[in-house]
Scaffold this motif. Structure first.
Motif, PDB file in Angstrom:
ATOM      1  N   VAL A  94     -33.425  69.488  52.386  1.00  0.00           N
ATOM      2  CA  VAL A  94     -32.803  68.297  51.818  1.00  0.00           C
ATOM      3  C   VAL A  94     -33.926  67.373  51.355  1.00  0.00           C
ATOM      4  CG1 VAL A  94     -31.188  66.402  52.174  1.00  0.00           C
ATOM      5  CG2 VAL A  94     -30.917  68.539  53.468  1.00  0.00           C
ATOM      6  N   VAL A  95     -33.907  67.037  50.083  1.00  0.00           N
ATOM      7  CA  VAL A  95     -34.943  66.168  49.515  1.00  0.00           C
ATOM      8  C   VAL A  95     -34.347  64.778  49.313  1.00  0.00           C
ATOM      9  CG1 VAL A  95     -36.570  65.821  47.625  1.00  0.00           C
ATOM     10  CG2 VAL A  95     -35.967  68.147  48.347  1.00  0.00           C
ATOM     11  N   THR A  96     -34.979  63.770  49.900  1.00  0.00           N
ATOM     12  CA  THR A  96     -34.499  62.395  49.759  1.00  0.00           C
ATOM     13  C   THR A  96     -35.558  61.543  49.079  1.00  0.00           C
ATOM     14  OG1 THR A  96     -35.379  61.685  51.907  1.00  0.00           O
ATOM     15  CG2 THR A  96     -33.172  62.645  51.895  1.00  0.00           C
ATOM     16  N   GLY A  97     -35.129  60.396  48.548  1.00  0.00           N
ATOM     17  CA  GLY A  97     -36.069  59.435  47.984  1.00  0.00           C
ATOM     18  C   GLY A  97     -36.616  59.793  46.619  1.00  0.00           C
ATOM     19  N   THR A  98     -35.989  60.742  45.937  1.00  0.00           N
ATOM     20  CA  THR A  98     -36.451  61.126  44.604  1.00  0.00           C
ATOM     21  C   THR A  98     -35.720  60.312  43.547  1.00  0.00           C
ATOM     22  OG1 THR A  98     -36.929  63.386  45.314  1.00  0.00           O
ATOM     23  CG2 THR A  98     -36.658  63.020  42.959  1.00  0.00           C
ATOM     24  N   ASN A  99     -36.477  59.676  42.665  1.00  0.00           N
ATOM     25  CA  ASN A  99     -35.893  58.916  41.563  1.00  0.00           C
ATOM     26  C   ASN A  99     -36.030  59.715  40.278  1.00  0.00           C
ATOM     27  OD1 ASN A  99     -35.514  56.873  43.426  1.00  0.00           O
ATOM     28  ND2 ASN A  99     -37.424  55.836  42.886  1.00  0.00           N
TER      29      ASN A  99
END
Length: 415
Positions: A94-99
């Motif tokens: 799970v990848v979070t914090g990607t804009n």
């Protein structure tokens, strides 16, 4: 090519001359299934890396999407419950914090930029090459199809144009060049026929065919046309020369595809399955499963290493009565305005879509491939062009990876 076939071609060249091959080439190039003719099956390529992209339209309920915890000590949010149920937690990231690259028009700029990484420009139909196509180019010549794009609808059915921006940008995720969007196939039968013509199926499909002479003829026609095109190019101006070269590039790709046969592994893993009925299924659950089964079979047959599946489109108003969601997706669910009922519906549909993504990963994980499974050698990504549909935000984008790409990606964690 057999000596017999070579002699047949040579005799017909001499007897019928240039006109026969020019005419024949024109007919052959127009055939929609030219690239799927095959002479004989080959052994599956084991351990080959693959890319599978699964697109969900118009964002997620960011609260129920978010995992709890960090690193390898985490639990899924409610939306990702199907991953746990499929036993795939240790094979996803799970990848979070990607804009994402954004723009003033959320839907258009979200779709046009999510795989290309560039901001959308107004009053143009040009974009940039998408990363899936960069990967497809790296596999050039290794499979019959560089990539496959599947879906369930086109944005043209509900264009909802955003002022100043072309709907071409809004309807296309995949771009093979800045000026060449790749339209997705949305009818199961058309996708099936394009990919599997000539292979045996479990539903009364065509028996295996011997097409050595047909293949040889088609290759000869393309060789001839390419040679004639090369000679013509020297006499053209720069603009016409560019157009001709783009046309010839397409012929070269067809020529390569003729020489690459679908793969039937020693264990018989290349099984296209039953032939779908014509048209688009009225039941969206049936429609999605048919398209995903086609994608799974295409990977198993090694017809391609790159597949994108796009569920509906960014402003779809599809309803999901089988989930108890009887209102339009775009207007009444993703534009939730903070209403509890709309947010609950958002989560419900997101969860179902994640279950469909998990269905593909589970199927790939059941196929031995090299030292692991086909999922282990693949990189999969479930994503959307927006994070929250209500605000059209592109901050903290939903990204769920699957597979380790042959050990290149560390799984079983939140990063």
């Amino acid at each position: 090519m057999s000596n017999r076939t070579e002699r047949w071609i040579e005799q017909n060249c001499k007897r019928r001359g240039r006109r026969f091959f020019l005419t024949a080439a024109g007919v052959a190039i127009a055939l929609p299934y030219l690239e799927v003719f095959n002479e004989k099956p080959a052994r599956a390529a084991t351990g080959s890396k693959r890319l599978f992209l699964f697109h969900m339209p118009a964002g997620v309920n960011v609260t129920t999407w978010a995992p709890q915890g960090t690193g390898t000590s985490f639990s899924f949010g409610p939306t990702m419950k199907p991953i746990d149920e499929a036993g795939l937690k240790n094979k996803v990231t799970v990848v979070t914090g990607t804009n994402a690259i954004g723009g003033p028009r959320g839907h258009t700029c979200g779709i046009s930029g999510v795989l290309t990484g560039v901001g959308c420009q107004g009053t143009t139909t040009s974009n940039a090459i998408s990363f899936d196509q960069t990967i497809a180019q790296s596999f050039a010549g290794q499979t019959r199809f560089p990539s496959i794009e599947l879906g369930t609808s086109h944005n043209t059915e509900n264009p909802n144009a955003e002022a100043g921006y072309s709907t071409v940008l809004k309807d296309n995720l995949n771009w093979s060049s800045p000026t060449t969007p790749l339209s997705r196939e949305i009818e199961p039968l058309k996708a099936f026929n394009r990919l599997f013509a000539g292979l045996p199926s479990s539903g009364g499909g065509q028996p295996p065919q011997t097409m050595s002479m047909k293949d040889a003829m088609r290759k000869s026609m393309l060789d001839y046309t390419l040679a004639e095109g090369g000679a013509l190019s020297a006499r053209l101006g720069s603009a016409d020369k560019m157009k001709l070269e783009q046309y010839l590039d397409g012929l070269r790709a067809l020529e390569k595809s003729i020489q690459i046969a679908p793969t039937v592994g020693q264990t018989g893993m290349c099984t296209p399955g039953a032939i779908p009925s014509a048209g688009r299924p009225s039941d969206i659950q049936v429609h999605v499963k048919l398209m995903l089964d086609i994608a799974i079979a295409a990977f198993k047959c090694d017809l391609t290493r790159v597949i994108t599946f796009a569920y509906e489109h960014t402003t779809t108003e599809i309803r999901h009565p089988f989930l108890g969601v009887n209102v339009g997706w775009h207007t009444s669910v993703t534009h939730h305005a903070g209403a509890a009922g709309a947010l609950a519906n958002y989560t419900t549909v997101n969860q179902w879509l994640v279950s469909q993504y998990a269905y593909v990963m589970k199927a790939l994980d059941q196929v031995a491939d090299g030292t692991g499974t086909m999922l282990d050698s693949s990189a999969c990504m479930c994503f959307s062009e927006l994070s929250d549909g209500n605000s059209h935000s592109n901050q903290n984008m939903p990204v769920l990876l699957g597979g380790s790409a042959g050990g290149k990606l560390q799984t079983g964690r939140v990063i």
